[in-house]
Design a protein around this motif. Structure first.
Motif, mmCIF file in Angstrom:
data_model
loop_
_atom_site.group_PDB
_atom_site.id
_atom_site.type_symbol
_atom_site.label_atom_id
_atom_site.label_comp_id
_atom_site.label_asym_id
_atom_site.label_seq_id
_atom_site.Cartn_x
_atom_site.Cartn_y
_atom_site.Cartn_z
ATOM 1 N N ARG A 100 1.359 0.255 3.966
ATOM 2 C CA ARG A 100 1.432 1.719 4.012
ATOM 3 C C ARG A 100 1.686 2.303 2.630
ATOM 4 N N ILE A 101 2.524 1.645 1.850
ATOM 5 C CA ILE A 101 2.805 2.122 0.492
ATOM 6 C C ILE A 101 1.543 2.058 -0.362
ATOM 7 N N PHE A 102 0.810 0.931 -0.271
ATOM 8 C CA PHE A 102 -0.420 0.802 -1.046
ATOM 9 C C PHE A 102 -1.475 1.811 -0.580
ATOM 10 N N ALA A 103 -1.538 2.066 0.734
ATOM 11 C CA ALA A 103 -2.476 3.066 1.255
ATOM 12 C C ALA A 103 -2.147 4.446 0.695
ATOM 13 N N GLU A 104 -0.855 4.753 0.608
ATOM 14 C CA GLU A 104 -0.419 6.035 0.053
ATOM 15 C C GLU A 104 -0.820 6.152 -1.412
ATOM 16 N N LEU A 105 -0.606 5.062 -2.162
ATOM 17 C CA LEU A 105 -0.947 5.072 -3.592
ATOM 18 C C LEU A 105 -2.449 5.226 -3.806
ATOM 19 N N ARG A 106 -3.247 4.687 -2.889
ATOM 20 C CA ARG A 106 -4.702 4.747 -3.022
ATOM 21 C C ARG A 106 -5.287 6.010 -2.400
ATOM 22 N N GLY A 107 -4.462 6.794 -1.759
ATOM 23 C CA GLY A 107 -4.953 8.015 -1.128
ATOM 24 C C GLY A 107 -5.743 7.772 0.129
ATOM 25 N N ILE A 108 -5.451 6.666 0.822
ATOM 26 C CA ILE A 108 -6.151 6.336 2.057
ATOM 27 C C ILE A 108 -5.503 7.100 3.216
ATOM 28 N N LYS A 109 -6.254 7.934 3.886
ATOM 29 C CA LYS A 109 -5.719 8.764 4.961
ATOM 30 C C LYS A 109 -5.755 8.050 6.313
ATOM 31 N N ASN A 110 -6.777 7.215 6.518
ATOM 32 C CA ASN A 110 -6.942 6.539 7.801
ATOM 33 C C ASN A 110 -5.995 5.333 7.882
ATOM 34 N N ARG A 111 -4.876 5.517 8.554
ATOM 35 C CA ARG A 111 -3.877 4.453 8.621
ATOM 36 C C ARG A 111 -4.262 3.345 9.609
ATOM 37 N N ARG A 112 -5.296 3.583 10.398
ATOM 38 C CA ARG A 112 -5.760 2.537 11.302
ATOM 39 C C ARG A 112 -6.290 1.335 10.513
ATOM 40 N N CYS A 113 -6.712 1.585 9.277
ATOM 41 C CA CYS A 113 -7.243 0.508 8.444
ATOM 42 C C CYS A 113 -6.189 -0.574 8.191
ATOM 43 N N ILE A 114 -4.911 -0.189 8.213
ATOM 44 C CA ILE A 114 -3.837 -1.166 8.001
ATOM 45 C C ILE A 114 -3.793 -2.143 9.165
ATOM 46 N N GLN A 115 -3.821 -1.623 10.377
ATOM 47 C CA GLN A 115 -3.808 -2.469 11.568
ATOM 48 C C GLN A 115 -5.037 -3.375 11.603
ATOM 49 N N GLU A 116 -6.200 -2.826 11.248
ATOM 50 C CA GLU A 116 -7.433 -3.612 11.267
ATOM 51 C C GLU A 116 -7.404 -4.710 10.209
ATOM 52 N N ALA A 117 -6.865 -4.410 9.024
ATOM 53 C CA ALA A 117 -6.800 -5.405 7.954
ATOM 54 C C ALA A 117 -5.865 -6.546 8.330
ATOM 55 N N LEU A 118 -4.733 -6.217 8.932
ATOM 56 C CA LEU A 118 -3.788 -7.255 9.356
ATOM 57 C C LEU A 118 -4.394 -8.119 10.458
ATOM 58 N N ALA A 119 -5.112 -7.474 11.377
ATOM 59 C CA ALA A 119 -5.755 -8.233 12.456
ATOM 60 C C ALA A 119 -6.801 -9.195 11.911
ATOM 61 N N LEU A 120 -7.529 -8.763 10.890
ATOM 62 C CA LEU A 120 -8.563 -9.608 10.296
ATOM 63 C C LEU A 120 -8.007 -10.908 9.742
ATOM 64 N N VAL A 121 -6.795 -10.854 9.181
ATOM 65 C CA VAL A 121 -6.216 -12.057 8.563
ATOM 66 C C VAL A 121 -5.170 -12.723 9.465
ATOM 67 N N GLY A 122 -5.065 -12.234 10.713
ATOM 68 C CA GLY A 122 -4.204 -12.896 11.678
ATOM 69 C C GLY A 122 -2.726 -12.618 11.522
ATOM 70 N N LEU A 123 -2.365 -11.446 11.003
ATOM 71 C CA LEU A 123 -0.962 -11.059 10.895
ATOM 72 C C LEU A 123 -0.672 -9.918 11.871
ATOM 73 N N PRO A 124 0.523 -9.909 12.499
ATOM 74 C CA PRO A 124 0.851 -8.864 13.473
ATOM 75 C C PRO A 124 1.089 -7.517 12.806
ATOM 76 N N TYR A 125 0.752 -6.462 13.538
ATOM 77 C CA TYR A 125 0.920 -5.103 13.019
ATOM 78 C C TYR A 125 2.356 -4.619 13.220
ATOM 79 N N ARG A 126 2.864 -4.778 14.420
ATOM 80 C CA ARG A 126 4.235 -4.368 14.710
ATOM 81 C C ARG A 126 5.122 -5.615 14.679
ATOM 82 N N ASP A 127 5.643 -5.923 13.517
ATOM 83 C CA ASP A 127 6.444 -7.119 13.325
ATOM 84 C C ASP A 127 7.604 -6.765 12.394
ATOM 85 N N LYS A 128 8.792 -7.250 12.736
ATOM 86 C CA LYS A 128 9.968 -6.911 11.938
ATOM 87 C C LYS A 128 10.280 -7.944 10.858
ATOM 88 N N LYS A 129 9.461 -8.999 10.779
ATOM 89 C CA LYS A 129 9.696 -10.013 9.753
ATOM 90 C C LYS A 129 9.436 -9.423 8.372
#
Length: 307
Positions: A100-129
């Motif tokens: 989210r911080i990198f998306a903010e720095l890059r001016g990315i408005k569509n935050r769904r891209c974060i969930q999709e990127a994590l899913a692509l590499v097999g990492l959970p979106y809602r994770d407290k680790k």
């Protein structure tokens, strides 16, 4: 319009009198995976940093997506995703929070891209680790997620499978191949793991001591690989003399007292086998062999293979 997404002309980087990269002419075609092979310290990372304007070339030119990188970097860089060394993630934040911080720095408005990127590499979106609790492999996955988060046309990945276990390597390999084949992305990937590049890349560049020694499709390089018949016999020197008489050639290599290589793919193995036996030799083994990419790398660089 050029068929090359990346094209360099005599790209050079010097530190004092020492040339880290010397007059590299690289050609990366659209919609393909280009594997840049070389030992550690060969110039792979320096070349990629020059492509991304992270370090300034001493001389030479870089064209990316058909434009001069020096004059158009502000327009070109947003279309590139990269993984060069380790991104500066915050250890006390989760993967999602970091992206989210990198998306903010890059001016990315569509935050769904974060969930999709994590899913692509097999990492959970809602994770407290927290990132500090990640294994090296998970950190590498997050770095790749960062590289693809903004859906770039071109990916430049420096050693992206470092630190991954065999299952992780296979998953990332499949993911990178899918990015190229299904999503049409062009990918430049560096590695010193030849076996993985052989499974992944369409085109290969071999860099050694800062010099791009060879460049071409993987199929073209495989055609240049030596093909030979390996014989294990009771006396390889005597076998070589017999083979020279039968084939009327000295195109062979005596490896040791019992092993002989006869170069060529269409040799009369049965005829040679009979000739050896008729002359009192014992033949323990005879089979056709093809050099690996590792063997070709050794031959081109004039040295040992990669670690």
């Amino acid at each position: 319009m050029s068929e090359y997404v990346i094209e360099t002309t005599k790209l050079t980087k010097r530190y004092g009198s020492q040339a880290s990269v010397s007059e590299v002419d690289m050609h990366v075609k659209k919609g393909r995976i280009y594997g840049l092979l070389g030992r550690n310290g060969a110039g792979k990372t320096t070349t990629m940093k020059m492509l991304l304007r992270l370090t300034t070339p001493t001389s030479g030119k870089v064209r990316i997506l058909g434009k001069d990188m020096q004059k158009n970097s502000e327009n070109i860089l947003p279309q590139i995703g990269s993984l060069i060394e380790s991104p500066g993630f915050y250890p006390n934040l989760t993967a999602t929070e970091n992206l989210r911080i990198f998306a903010e720095l890059r001016g990315i408005k569509n935050r769904r891209c974060i969930q999709e990127a994590l899913a692509l590499v097999g990492l959970p979106y809602r994770d407290k680790k927290l990132f500090s609790q990640y294994s090296l492999g998970m950190k590498q996955r997050l770095a790749i997620a960062l590289a693809v988060m903004h859906n770039p046309d071109l990916l430049i990945l420096d050693e992206p499978i470092n630190g991954l276990d065999p299952i992780g390597i296979a998953e990332i390999r499949s993911f990178i191949r899918e990015l190229c084949d299904i999503q049409g992305k062009t990918i430049l990937i560096s590695s010193h793991i030849l076996s993985e590049i052989a499974l992944l890349a369409d085109d290969i560049g071999i860099i050694h001591n800062g010099v791009l020694l060879e460049e071409g499709s993987l199929a073209e390089l495989e055609q240049k690989n030596h093909r030979y018949v390996h014989f294990e016999v009771s006396d390889s020197s005597k076998a070589a003399q017999i083979a020279a008489g039968v084939l009327h050639t000295n195109n062979f290599e005596i490896c040791d007292h019992h092993n002989l290589k006869l170069l060529g793919a269409n040799l009369p193995v049965g005829l040679l086998n009979r000739a050896f036996i008729q002359n009192g030799l014992e033949v323990s083994e005879a089979h056709l062999c093809v050099d690996t990419l590792e063997d070709y790398f050794k031959r081109v660089t004039g040295g040992e293979g990669l670690a």
